[in-house]
Enzyme design. Sequence first.
Site, PDB file in Angstrom:
ATOM      1  N   ARG A 117       2.723 -12.712  -1.872  1.00  0.00           N
ATOM      2  CA  ARG A 117       3.054 -13.522  -0.694  1.00  0.00           C
ATOM      3  C   ARG A 117       3.098 -12.680   0.583  1.00  0.00           C
ATOM      4  O   ARG A 117       3.994 -12.823   1.406  1.00  0.00           O
ATOM      5  CB  ARG A 117       4.399 -14.223  -0.883  1.00  0.00           C
ATOM      6  CG  ARG A 117       4.460 -15.230  -2.021  1.00  0.00           C
ATOM      7  CD  ARG A 117       3.615 -16.433  -1.729  1.00  0.00           C
ATOM      8  NE  ARG A 117       3.932 -17.580  -2.586  1.00  0.00           N
ATOM      9  CZ  ARG A 117       3.193 -18.678  -2.662  1.00  0.00           C
ATOM     10  NH1 ARG A 117       2.096 -18.767  -1.936  1.00  0.00           N
ATOM     11  NH2 ARG A 117       3.528 -19.682  -3.447  1.00  0.00           N
TER      12      ARG A 117
ATOM     13  N   ASP B 253      -8.075  -8.869   6.096  1.00  0.00           N
ATOM     14  CA  ASP B 253      -7.963  -7.518   5.544  1.00  0.00           C
ATOM     15  C   ASP B 253      -8.350  -6.440   6.554  1.00  0.00           C
ATOM     16  O   ASP B 253      -8.274  -5.250   6.243  1.00  0.00           O
ATOM     17  CB  ASP B 253      -8.860  -7.374   4.301  1.00  0.00           C
ATOM     18  CG  ASP B 253      -8.512  -8.376   3.215  1.00  0.00           C
ATOM     19  OD1 ASP B 253      -7.308  -8.578   2.972  1.00  0.00           O
ATOM     20  OD2 ASP B 253      -9.435  -8.969   2.630  1.00  0.00           O
TER      21      ASP B 253
ATOM     22  N   ASP C 204      -7.006  -6.105  -1.705  1.00  0.00           N
ATOM     23  CA  ASP C 204      -6.806  -7.547  -1.609  1.00  0.00           C
ATOM     24  C   ASP C 204      -7.147  -8.154  -2.973  1.00  0.00           C
ATOM     25  O   ASP C 204      -7.751  -7.487  -3.825  1.00  0.00           O
ATOM     26  CB  ASP C 204      -7.733  -8.089  -0.513  1.00  0.00           C
ATOM     27  CG  ASP C 204      -7.690  -9.602  -0.402  1.00  0.00           C
ATOM     28  OD1 ASP C 204      -6.582 -10.168  -0.464  1.00  0.00           O
ATOM     29  OD2 ASP C 204      -8.752 -10.215  -0.270  1.00  0.00           O
ATOM     30  N   LYS C 205      -6.765  -9.406  -3.199  1.00  0.00           N
ATOM     31  CA  LYS C 205      -7.116 -10.056  -4.467  1.00  0.00           C
ATOM     32  C   LYS C 205      -8.246 -11.059  -4.304  1.00  0.00           C
ATOM     33  O   LYS C 205      -9.335 -10.893  -4.834  1.00  0.00           O
ATOM     34  CB  LYS C 205      -5.903 -10.760  -5.082  1.00  0.00           C
ATOM     35  CG  LYS C 205      -6.220 -11.414  -6.441  1.00  0.00           C
ATOM     36  CD  LYS C 205      -5.147 -12.349  -6.890  1.00  0.00           C
ATOM     37  CE  LYS C 205      -5.157 -13.665  -6.147  1.00  0.00           C
ATOM     38  NZ  LYS C 205      -6.294 -14.550  -6.497  1.00  0.00           N
TER      39      LYS C 205
ATOM     40  N   THR D 247      -1.440  -9.434  -2.246  1.00  0.00           N
ATOM     41  CA  THR D 247      -1.983 -10.775  -2.404  1.00  0.00           C
ATOM     42  C   THR D 247      -1.037 -11.818  -1.826  1.00  0.00           C
ATOM     43  O   THR D 247       0.166 -11.576  -1.687  1.00  0.00           O
ATOM     44  CB  THR D 247      -2.254 -11.080  -3.897  1.00  0.00           C
ATOM     45  OG1 THR D 247      -2.695 -12.420  -4.044  1.00  0.00           O
ATOM     46  CG2 THR D 247      -0.985 -10.885  -4.728  1.00  0.00           C
TER      47      THR D 247
END
Length: 1099
Positions: free
Chosen positions: A857, A887, A424-425, A755
Amino acid sequence: MTRGRIRAKLRRSHLYTFGCLKPSTTEEAPHPLQGPGFSRTVYCNQPLLHDKRPLLYCKNDISTTKYNVITFFPKALFEQFRRVANIYFLLAACLSASPISPFSPLSMIAPLAFVVGLSMAKEALEDSRRFVQDVKVNRRKVNRHKGDGIFGPRSWQNIMVGDVVKVNKDQFFPADLLLLSSSYEDGICYVETMNLDGETNLKVKRSLEATMTLDNDEVFKDFTGTIQCEDPNPNLYTFVGNLDYECQIYPLDPSQILLRDSKLRNTDYIYGVAIFTGHDSKVMQNSTKSPSKRSTIEKKMDYIIYTLFTVLILISVISSIGFIFKTKYQAPKWWYLRPDNIEYQYDPNKVGVAGMSHLITALILYGYLIPISLYVSIEVVKVLQATFINQDIQMYDEETGTPADARTSNLNEELGQVDTILSDKTGTLTCNQMDFLKCSIAGTAYGVRSSEIEVAAAKQMASDHEDQESDLSNFPMPKSKARISWDNVRKAEEIELETVVTSKGDEDQKHAIKGFGFEDDRLMNCNWLQEPNADDLLMFFRILAVCHTAIPELNEETGVYTYEAESPDEGAFLVAAREFGFEFCRRTQSSIFIHERFSASRKVVEREYKLLNLLDFTSKRKRMSVIVRDEEGSLFLFCKGADSIIFDRLSKNGKHYLEATTRHLNEYGEAGLRTLALAYRKLDEQEYTAWNNEFQKAKAAVGADRDSMLERVSDMMEKGLILVGATAVEDKLQKGVPQCIDNLAQAGLKIWVLTGDKMETAINIGFACSLLRQGMKQICITTPVSDSVATDVKQGIKDNILNQITNGSQMIKLEKDPHAAFALIIDGKTLTYALEDDMKLLFLGLAVDCASVICCRVSPKQKALVTRLVKQGSGKTTLAIGDGANDVGMIQEADIGVGISGVEGMQAVMASDFAIAQFRYLERLLVVHGHWCYKRIAQMICYFFYKNITFGLTIFYFEAFTGFSGQSVYDDWYMILFNVVLTSLPVISLGVFEQDVPSEVCLQFPALYQQGPKNLFFDWYRILGWMGNGLYSSLIIFLLIVTIFYDQAFRADGQVADMAAVGTTMFTCIIWTVNCQIALTMSHFTWIQHLFVWGSIAT
């Protein structure tokens, strides 16, 4: 005035977020509750009615343990004997009591009892920890209505359905409660749901208007009511029910339900009635077990066990055939065996019976080929390895006081075999702490400070700038693809230089303002009044200060307001508005008060805005709006949201700044900033009245289509907007992220970032964190813009995407430079098509050929689907890392899940296998601990098979040497002690303390990590090599001992050695051989290893 008094006046019944859910006895009808799934009846304040069926519901005590006192032995024994090896040893132990057994019962039962008992003791220890935690929760206290308006403390476990409880500030809710009233006069309360969904932002709940007056202990003396509602279910965000109170029936919905394990925040107290207790509560209904994960080595170990079983059966059959031959043709000639008085298993006339009985004897005799203590030794080693991971000071985060946490020890060695990392970001690579950095107002960009991501990307790209131009890809790019020009690079570096040169006092002052990193004198200290578009600037600041759902809190020591906001972005906007001179200071029943400052003299004017409606932000709407009336009586709609949403709702005369704002938004995206657009609309009184009537009707509607009706009515108002500008907030990279990703790439790991950001933002963050590097060729897969949903159009889009994927794969194949690196960038809309069955393998084939992959996206579901595709499609080990509730699917789907204990709660951590505080610790977790654990476990298992083959085959040789008699050369005590004592501790020390290289070397040369993904230490070549070594060692020992003792005088009187002497000598040689072998295998010695190895020999 105290905080409580300021906030006690707050009434939000006129706000859309809460008002639209507010029941009305005149306009709303109760939910029609009937049929299965809606059978629960709760008698409020009458818990004794729930003592017998059908109203006897489960108690409020909870148990998360695997066993209890009654079930421990049967369930734990079942778990142990699910393993094939243990079943074999159990059968052997049972048969050891029969005449055909070559061993005494003790020699077979004792090792099995020790191994199984040790495993069960470990299970009991782990379960006891869960039991202690359950007891701690069950014994929490809460105030319960005893009767006659008196509340007293009672344990959670004694709370029953129907009980009225009083929960105080910062306490957890003991059960799923219906909110009756709170310390606020309009019955609202603030709830933190971190334990449920991982989110730290506060949720607002409100009671029914009919029960708001139940706000003190005495009024509950005569309180009664009946609740008809849905049966227990795991849906956290839905609830359907009715409350029958004072001859009125009121519909209930999720806004009145307080879920167990949520915490009461910023509210002095609430009263509620228990609806679902214990395991009926929604949080317990959701407490499903995490998916069972097994490491690659553990799965392969099963095949080795099966191989050894095959060898065991093979040599047993050979032994039985030899025994039949001896019995039929030679035994009758051996007069000293008394063939006239022989037992049935040696009867030459019944060779079939003799052969079968000897087969059973041989299966027991050669059972030492199977290492009985292998499983328990591995469990002990993995627990100790996990302890070392937890205690690694290099992975301890001093700022938060959080160490690493190996939540499961089953996957330690899997950490050393990871091929692909999916990350994940937000909150994982970044801090999820927002700073207001830049803004665009009336077509003018403000804010001169560069973002950390912008500077990091500039430095990364400038490193090779002399040698390479920015020809990042030969692949056709979309026109909107972000590129950082070298002018921008130099500009960013200059700006950064200016920032560094600021005085120490200024720097300290800037850092003191949390959430505000803006620098531009044109807007500070009321200088904005000198700007040419001061009216637009004023509107921009007012939108920031008014369009939100936050609550102000006055710090009495500093005199500065802080804000309880539903998101970090919203908090940053309010801090920015405060610094610009528009301080949100108070919220009352239906108004928002702003301290507005129009001069540098700090003189402020308090301005009131009547809050008429609030149209809340949702992930579907991607915008929020407020309708307010200012002091002049004018009506305004203030709106903020995603630029794509806002731009579609602009009026013709509201697009004056559209082109400039779009340009600025693209620049902010390139700088890695999170952006929102701000707009407003001035409303006509008559138009608003007509719309509000429609809005109230939609609120009063009850049914499945109410949300769609509210959305439709809201959409009618949120049109014809006038664009004012846009905001840009920075979510900074975590410390050490670029270096960590760079080292992981050197270790040969492929890194995917999933992300929700725009492509431009994701690309520049990729450069900033070293995921993308100068000279790396980018392949961008995008979807052609089309609003049509026709089948032929969709097919055309799929064909276009397929063509892009094919071209990208072809470009990689035609690349002549062996060191060329590629990066794949794809957006969520395109990913939807790429994950379809007919295209996903082609997409995966392209992705695995790329060094880095960025998916933009993407939704939480897409994250999990991508992870599943990589795991199943590539067959390689995958690791997913994230920090939020969104997540969890990805973390549970991956072979290894790593949770970051960040600001988004603990949901990801609770679903993970390992937890760390910062992304940078992932490097040490994999490159050091993963490498060590993989090599330790691989060598440990190989050595286990080696020593048991060495020992077991000597028994086979001796039996063949003695005419397949079924006689063991070793004493029974030797058989007991071999696996359990004499060879167990050295191999455990190997698995716990072995280090082929120090941690510093692992980090200095990350390429060493590739030994794991390539499986260099546990491939079949290595395994068969160790087995061959065992075969060789056993032959040498047996032949040497037999040759020496065969016809040599052993005793002083000239007698040759008996079987006990031969067996003892052979056993001693085996102990020396296998322990010297493990000493030669070890690369790193501590005093513990010396003690175990040489102590085993000495024993």
